[in-house]
Design a protein around this motif. Structure first.
Motif, PDB file in Angstrom:
ATOM      1  N   MET A 376      74.134  13.990  24.499  1.00 34.94           N
ATOM      2  CA  MET A 376      75.111  14.969  24.021  1.00 34.94           C
ATOM      3  C   MET A 376      74.492  16.360  23.937  1.00 34.94           C
ATOM      4  O   MET A 376      75.149  17.365  24.226  1.00 34.94           O
ATOM      5  CB  MET A 376      75.628  14.550  22.645  1.00 34.94           C
ATOM      6  CG  MET A 376      76.340  13.218  22.604  1.00 34.94           C
ATOM      7  SD  MET A 376      77.921  13.214  23.483  1.00 34.94           S
ATOM      8  CE  MET A 376      78.919  14.192  22.383  1.00 34.94           C
ATOM      9  N   ALA A 377      73.232  16.425  23.539  1.00 34.29           N
ATOM     10  CA  ALA A 377      72.570  17.715  23.328  1.00 34.29           C
ATOM     11  C   ALA A 377      72.015  18.320  24.613  1.00 34.29           C
ATOM     12  O   ALA A 377      71.918  19.553  24.722  1.00 34.29           O
ATOM     13  CB  ALA A 377      71.444  17.551  22.311  1.00 34.29           C
ATOM     14  N   LEU A 378      71.641  17.488  25.588  1.00 34.66           N
ATOM     15  CA  LEU A 378      70.853  17.985  26.722  1.00 34.66           C
ATOM     16  C   LEU A 378      71.536  17.889  28.082  1.00 34.66           C
ATOM     17  O   LEU A 378      71.037  18.465  29.047  1.00 34.66           O
ATOM     18  CB  LEU A 378      69.518  17.227  26.775  1.00 34.66           C
ATOM     19  CG  LEU A 378      68.622  17.358  25.540  1.00 34.66           C
ATOM     20  CD1 LEU A 378      67.373  16.507  25.693  1.00 34.66           C
ATOM     21  CD2 LEU A 378      68.250  18.817  25.291  1.00 34.66           C
ATOM     22  N   CYS A 379      72.639  17.180  28.182  1.00 35.38           N
ATOM     23  CA  CYS A 379      73.297  17.059  29.495  1.00 35.38           C
ATOM     24  C   CYS A 379      74.197  18.269  29.743  1.00 35.38           C
ATOM     25  O   CYS A 379      75.072  18.569  28.928  1.00 35.38           O
ATOM     26  CB  CYS A 379      74.125  15.777  29.562  1.00 35.38           C
ATOM     27  SG  CYS A 379      74.888  15.508  31.185  1.00 35.38           S
ATOM     28  N   PRO A 380      74.021  18.986  30.842  1.00 38.21           N
ATOM     29  CA  PRO A 380      74.865  20.155  31.121  1.00 38.21           C
ATOM     30  C   PRO A 380      76.275  19.739  31.557  1.00 38.21           C
ATOM     31  O   PRO A 380      76.512  18.584  31.910  1.00 38.21           O
ATOM     32  CB  PRO A 380      74.126  20.850  32.263  1.00 38.21           C
ATOM     33  CG  PRO A 380      73.415  19.734  32.973  1.00 38.21           C
ATOM     34  CD  PRO A 380      73.014  18.753  31.902  1.00 38.21           C
ATOM     35  N   GLU A 381      77.192  20.706  31.541  1.00 38.96           N
ATOM     36  CA  GLU A 381      78.572  20.418  31.942  1.00 38.96           C
ATOM     37  C   GLU A 381      78.695  20.202  33.446  1.00 38.96           C
ATOM     38  O   GLU A 381      79.571  19.446  33.901  1.00 38.96           O
ATOM     39  CB  GLU A 381      79.501  21.553  31.503  1.00 38.96           C
ATOM     40  CG  GLU A 381      79.777  21.609  30.015  1.00 38.96           C
ATOM     41  CD  GLU A 381      78.618  22.203  29.210  1.00 38.96           C
ATOM     42  OE1 GLU A 381      77.684  22.759  29.835  1.00 38.96           O
ATOM     43  OE2 GLU A 381      78.653  22.114  27.967  1.00 38.96           O
ATOM     44  N   THR A 382      77.863  20.887  34.220  1.00 38.66           N
ATOM     45  CA  THR A 382      77.875  20.716  35.672  1.00 38.66           C
ATOM     46  C   THR A 382      76.439  20.690  36.184  1.00 38.66           C
ATOM     47  O   THR A 382      75.528  21.192  35.536  1.00 38.66           O
ATOM     48  CB  THR A 382      78.638  21.855  36.383  1.00 38.66           C
ATOM     49  OG1 THR A 382      78.004  23.103  36.099  1.00 38.66           O
ATOM     50  CG2 THR A 382      80.090  21.909  35.936  1.00 38.66           C
TER      51      THR A 382
END
Length: 662
Positions: A376-382
């Motif tokens: 949730m904290a580290l995955c980017p939107e794209t």
């Protein structure tokens, strides 16, 4: 913009989106049947345009759709007539006769028919989501036909039925599967190309549609917004038909000859999310459903659940009592200085890596929380201009997939089989997947197979992560249960290689190391920026461990004597298992951890046979993995937990051997 206003959120920025790296599936089942020349020409031209724009398009078959389409008769008419019976029958002459006949057809189905149909549909949805998980969207013509002749519709019943079914058939696929959908013009009048994507993925779909529209030359992103809201006027062809639809608020509307009948206010059904519909049923309720209705064939030996049963340190409770006054205090989100210091000191002794406990380590309420919240904290939107990918081993710990779905990423399950050393071969993935990868989960020692990632494996994955710019989440909660050689750690190898510490996050727990699954104490270690971002999220939404338990956990991390005693007990259990199964063809002892991963003809059948004939309870391997019957990597295995006392374990394993391998 319209969607953002309806949801009360900021509209997405659709500028500068590219089709590069986008993976699309061209649906061949049902959607292309009886396709007329003009819609086919428009669709084919649009697909070629997408390919020219950089998208990768592959044909896909979804056999379930052949049977699922038949369910609409049961589901739609039952729901429609059940909700509208009183309104319809109060004035049936006001309703278009052909639609009235269809609605009344719902009266012939029983509640059992309806419930069974929904059961079939949910399973079909799960299989559809699994089959299409590797794609950004599925493509098909919006409609199989051109607008039909109005006069003939009214005079020729057969023509009406055929054209009506074909006009709505492809959009019905999206409705039945619970998908988000978007239609763009193809350049051929009255012919569209439809993009179907996972539930609750509207904003990803908008970005994809903007990129597709720019390539197809339809005049920029602003025209896309006129095609997104799939309202009844968009479905209605130029020659208006009577029709029935359900809008976003689930407010049903009847139309007859263009006139809308407004119903009386009534109870509205709540819409539930389906973002997790592709998850298999959780493991242990599924096991109970399989076995609890059957009588055990002997004294029960519980070997299904990996719950450590060796003794935890006896002095633990004294520390909790001594610190009981701290239950009056709110806990620190990052963990007390004592807890983080003890964990960092243990990590240095174990792996030779010095961590600043203030900046590179954070306490967790068990590793499952960390494995989820780190994504949730580290995955980017794209990533690479497309939906990010999160790689997961298959079999897998379900939190990996839930985390991927929660952040709007695409989970890609990579088989971890005997052929790959029971670890996922991420290096074998195509570059278009790796370019979009943001996170790769790896469990070592592996649950359920007991395989250990050696230094060469970690070095390869770390090199891959640096080449394709993704993070490694290393689930190392079984690291302290081994025979002779301590399993190397991901951050240990990354440090030896001089890799960026932000590239790797490792997760550790006291659950297996110290037989304390109920204490819920673990930690995550990574680079300072990663820890700061994880802590920022946890400060707002986390559930830190209570202060007395943090004090107890600090003492447990500081003590190694009980860990060595625990490891010695598992060494004895490894020997017992090897003595019992040493002559069984194909038996592979675990390198670490406390599970046996035993090959059988069919895991579920073997589990039932073992339970009903001996009372030994194990877990089918397919319950830990995903895939159809032919490609589920766990289908031909059972998982056996070596957590019960030695004598019970020996008795259970001997029964298992004699029952399944005699």
């Amino acid at each position: 913009m319209i969607l953002a206003v309806l949801e009360g959120r900021r509209a997405p920025d659709l500028r500068g989106i590219s089709l590069k790296g986008v993976r699309l599936a061209r649906l061949q089942t049902v959607a292309m049947d009886d396709l007329r020349d003009a819609p086919k020409a428009g669709f084919d031209a649009a697909v070629h345009g997408l390919i020219d724009g950089g998208a990768q398009v592959e044909d896909i078959e979804i056999p379930d759709l052949n049977t699922v389409m038949d369910l609409s008769g049961i589901l739609y008419t039952s729901e429609a007539y059940g909700q509208w019976k009183e309104v319809i029958e109060a004035a049936p002459d006001k309703m278009y006769a052909k639609i009235l006949e269809r609605f009344r057809g719902g009266a012939h189905y029983t509640a059992a028919d309806y419930v069974a149909a929904w059961g079939h549909l949910r399973k079909a949805r799960a299989r559809y989501n699994a089959a299409t998980a590797g794609y950004d969207a599925v493509l098909c013509p919006t409609s199989a036909i051109l607008p039909p002749n109005l006069d003939r519709l009214n005079s020729d019943h057969g023509y009406y039925v055929t054209e009506n079914l074909l006009a709505l058939r492809n959009t019905r696929i999206g409705n039945l599967m619970g998908l988000a959908a978007l239609t763009l013009p193809t350049g051929v009048p009255s012919c569209g190309i439809m993009f179907l994507s996972a539930p609750n993925s509207e904003y990803r779909l908008l970005r994809l549609g903007a990129a597709a529209e720019a390539v197809l030359g339809q005049g920029g992103c602003h025209r896309l917004l006129r095609t997104v809201a799939r309202r009844p006027e968009n479905h209605n062809l130029p020659q208006a038909w009577p029709f029935f639809w359900t809008d976003w608020s689930r407010q049903c509307n009847l139309f007859t000859n263009g006139a809308k009948m407004i119903p009386e206010p009534r109870q509205i059904l709540m819409i539930l999310p389906e973002r997790f519909s592709s998850l298999p049923a959780y493991t242990f309720p599924r096991l109970r459903a399989l076995l609890d209705r059957r009588r055990p064939g002997g004294e029960i030996v519980q070997m299904a659940i990996g719950e450590p049963k060796h003794a935890f340190p006896a002095w633990l409770t004294d520390i909790i009592v001594e610190n009981a006054a701290l239950f009056n205090d709110y806990p620190r989100n990052e963990g007390t200085d004592a807890l983080r210091g003890a964990a960092a000191s243990w990590f240095g002794r174990r792996y030779g890596v010095e961590l600043d406990p203030a900046t590179r380590l954070m306490a967790l309420n068990g590793t499952r929380e960390g494995l989820y919240n780190a994504a949730m904290a580290l995955c980017p939107e794209t990533k690479d201009g497309a939906v990010p990918v999160i790689l997961c081993p298959n079999p897998f710990y379900q939190v990996y997939m839930v985390a991927a779905l929660s952040v709007g990423a695409q989970p890609v399950l990579v088989p971890a089989t005997a052929g790959t050393g029971h670890l996922p071969d991420y290096a074998d993935l195509p570059s278009e997947v790796l370019n979009r990868t943001s996170i790769a989960y790896i469990c070592s020692p592996a649950n359920p197979q007991g395989a250990v990632a050696n230094r060469a494996y970690w070095a390869e994955v770390i090199g891959l992560a640096e080449t394709y710019d993704f993070r490694i989440f290393a689930d190392e909660c079984y690291s302290e249960i081994y025979d002779e050689t301590p399993p190397p750690g991901a951050l240990e190898v990354a440090t030896e290689l001089g890799a960026d510490p932000e590239r790797v996050a490792v997760f550790h727990s006291l659950s297996k190391r110290s037989n304390l699954p109920g204490l819920r104490s673990g930690f995550v270690a990574s680079g300072p920026d990663s820890i700061a971002r994880i802590l920022q999220l946890r400060t707002c939404s986390g559930a830190p461990l209570s202060p007395p338990l943090q004090a107890a956990a600090a003492a447990v991390w500081a003590d190694e004597a009980h860990v060595e005693e625990n490891r010695a007990l598992y060494r004895e259990k490894y020997k017992i298992a090897n003595d019992i199964f040493g002559t069984v063809p194909g038996y592979q002892p675990p390198e670490a951890g406390f599970f046996l991963w035993l090959q059988v003809d069919d895991g579920e059948s073997a589990t039932v046979k073992l339970w009903t004939e001996t009372g030994v309870r194990v877990l089918p391997g397919a319950y830990l993995s995903q895939g159809d019957a032919g490609d589920n990597p766990g289908k031909n295995y059972i998982r056996v937990a070596m957590v019960v006392p030695k004598d019970d374990m020996r008795r259970g394993l001997m029964r298992l051997r004699d029952c399944l391998y005699a």
